[in-house]
Motif scaffolding. Sequence first.
Motif, short mmCIF file in Angstrom:
data_model
loop_
_atom_site.label_atom_id
_atom_site.label_comp_id
_atom_site.label_asym_id
_atom_site.label_seq_id
_atom_site.Cartn_x
_atom_site.Cartn_y
_atom_site.Cartn_z
N TYR A 26 0.82 -1.21 0.00
CA TYR A 26 0.00 0.00 0.00
C TYR A 26 0.86 1.26 0.00
CZ TYR A 26 -3.93 -3.05 1.23
OH TYR A 26 -4.88 -4.03 1.23
N LYS A 27 0.33 2.30 -0.69
CA LYS A 27 0.97 3.60 -0.68
C LYS A 27 0.00 4.67 -0.19
CE LYS A 27 4.32 4.64 -3.49
NZ LYS A 27 5.17 5.03 -4.64
N HIS A 28 0.59 5.75 0.30
CA HIS A 28 -0.15 6.88 0.86
C HIS A 28 0.14 8.10 0.00
CE1 HIS A 28 -0.77 9.71 4.57
NE2 HIS A 28 -1.78 9.79 3.72
N LEU A 29 -0.88 8.58 -0.71
CA LEU A 29 -0.74 9.72 -1.62
C LEU A 29 -1.34 10.97 -0.97
CD1 LEU A 29 -0.17 10.94 -4.47
CD2 LEU A 29 -2.44 10.09 -5.15
N ILE A 30 -0.55 12.03 -0.87
CA ILE A 30 -1.01 13.30 -0.31
C ILE A 30 -0.91 14.36 -1.39
CG2 ILE A 30 -0.72 15.01 1.51
CD1 ILE A 30 0.66 12.91 3.20
N LEU A 31 -2.02 15.08 -1.61
CA LEU A 31 -2.09 16.08 -2.67
C LEU A 31 -2.44 17.46 -2.11
CD1 LEU A 31 -4.31 14.04 -5.17
CD2 LEU A 31 -1.81 14.22 -5.22
N LYS A 32 -1.84 18.48 -2.69
CA LYS A 32 -2.27 19.86 -2.45
C LYS A 32 -3.43 20.11 -3.38
CE LYS A 32 -1.30 23.67 -0.14
NZ LYS A 32 -1.20 23.69 1.34
N ALA A 33 -4.58 20.55 -2.82
CA ALA A 33 -5.79 20.63 -3.62
C ALA A 33 -6.52 21.95 -3.37
CB ALA A 33 -6.71 19.46 -3.29
N PRO A 34 -7.21 22.46 -4.37
CA PRO A 34 -8.00 23.69 -4.17
C PRO A 34 -9.13 23.45 -3.19
CG PRO A 34 -8.43 22.75 -6.34
CD PRO A 34 -7.29 21.97 -5.76
N SER A 35 -9.44 24.46 -2.41
CA SER A 35 -10.40 24.31 -1.31
C SER A 35 -11.80 23.96 -1.80
CB SER A 35 -10.44 25.57 -0.46
OG SER A 35 -10.79 26.70 -1.24
N GLN A 36 -12.15 24.35 -3.03
CA GLN A 36 -13.53 24.11 -3.49
C GLN A 36 -13.86 22.64 -3.63
OE1 GLN A 36 -11.22 25.63 -5.41
NE2 GLN A 36 -11.46 25.17 -7.59
N ILE A 76 -5.72 16.71 0.36
CA ILE A 76 -6.54 15.51 0.28
C ILE A 76 -5.61 14.30 0.19
CG2 ILE A 76 -6.79 15.63 -2.25
CD1 ILE A 76 -9.67 14.55 -1.81
N GLU A 77 -6.00 13.19 0.83
CA GLU A 77 -5.13 12.03 0.92
C GLU A 77 -5.86 10.76 0.50
OE1 GLU A 77 -3.25 11.76 4.79
OE2 GLU A 77 -3.48 13.91 5.11
N PHE A 78 -5.10 9.83 -0.09
CA PHE A 78 -5.63 8.55 -0.51
C PHE A 78 -4.69 7.43 -0.04
CE2 PHE A 78 -6.94 11.72 -3.62
CZ PHE A 78 -8.31 11.49 -3.70
N LEU A 79 -5.25 6.32 0.39
CA LEU A 79 -4.50 5.09 0.61
C LEU A 79 -4.89 4.12 -0.49
CD1 LEU A 79 -4.62 4.16 4.42
CD2 LEU A 79 -2.69 5.07 3.13
N TYR A 80 -3.93 3.51 -1.16
CA TYR A 80 -4.30 2.61 -2.24
C TYR A 80 -3.35 1.42 -2.31
CZ TYR A 80 -0.55 4.95 -4.91
OH TYR A 80 0.65 5.46 -5.32
N LYS A 81 -3.92 0.33 -2.81
CA LYS A 81 -3.15 -0.91 -2.98
C LYS A 81 -2.63 -0.99 -4.41
CE LYS A 81 -3.52 -5.93 -2.38
NZ LYS A 81 -4.41 -7.05 -1.99
N LEU A 82 -1.36 -1.38 -4.55
CA LEU A 82 -0.79 -1.59 -5.88
C LEU A 82 -1.37 -2.89 -6.44
CD1 LEU A 82 2.91 -0.60 -5.16
CD2 LEU A 82 1.20 0.71 -6.37
#
Length: 271
Positions: A26-36, A76-82
């Motif tokens: 599993y990986k943890h993806l963190i993104l900078k995202a617009p507030s809307q 915003i963050e996502f956990l996902y399986k390869l």
Amino acid sequence: MYTKKRVKIYEVETKVISNNFINNEYKHLILKAPSQILDINPGQFFHLQCPTIDESIPFLRRPMSIYQFSKKIKQIEFLYKLHGKGTRSISNLKENNRFNIVGPLGIGFDLKKYYKNIVLVARGVGLATLAPLANLASERGIKLSIICSAKSKKHLMSLDLFRSLSAEVISITDEEGTSSINNLELLIKNMISTQTIDCFFTCGSNRILRLLKKVCKLNNIPGQIALEQQMACGIGMCFCCVRSFKIGNKITHKRVCNEGPVFKIEEALPW
């Protein structure tokens, strides 16, 4: 399923903050995202545009449930399986890469205002889907019990997050021989015998759905499940993600992306 107001859907370019392994799967993806785009209901998902890999582009976006989000710091963050070509291409994202996402999509969990005590049950990455729900329940002062199931201790995720919310956390694993459906049923029965539970919440697992359907019916406790399903458009146009549900004595069909992904446990059918 619910009449909750839908939020507006956006297609935006985000910026990768980090994209790191948390274990070997599993990986943890963190993104900078617009507030809307961060007006999110727990249980909703985003449709992620897979980057080019090996000079080819996976044709379809990948639906992914939201793990964490913050309007304050615009993340915003996502956990996902390869798992396949799409998630492998997402795993190649580096810091400061641009990444196109669409959402928030679907209808999320319905956390009733009168709930005082809820139980979350999930296995593997299903715990990621329940994390925003746990955050909201904690903010509302709702008592939380969380059963986390995985193949091994190293595959248990989000335990520290859940404990930080003052939740009762019970971990069970294949490795320790504690994750059998019979043991899980005993754990849940013990919970029901010692406290009043307002609702069960789960995500993804077929065997957990089967168990909770039985437990909820026998004890007259409502439950909700976030279903995982292959999708094409993610907005209800293509009918790729249609599944069968039983409402009363009738079988009906609903789109997971549009009428869900969250449904009543009593209506969801095992597969």
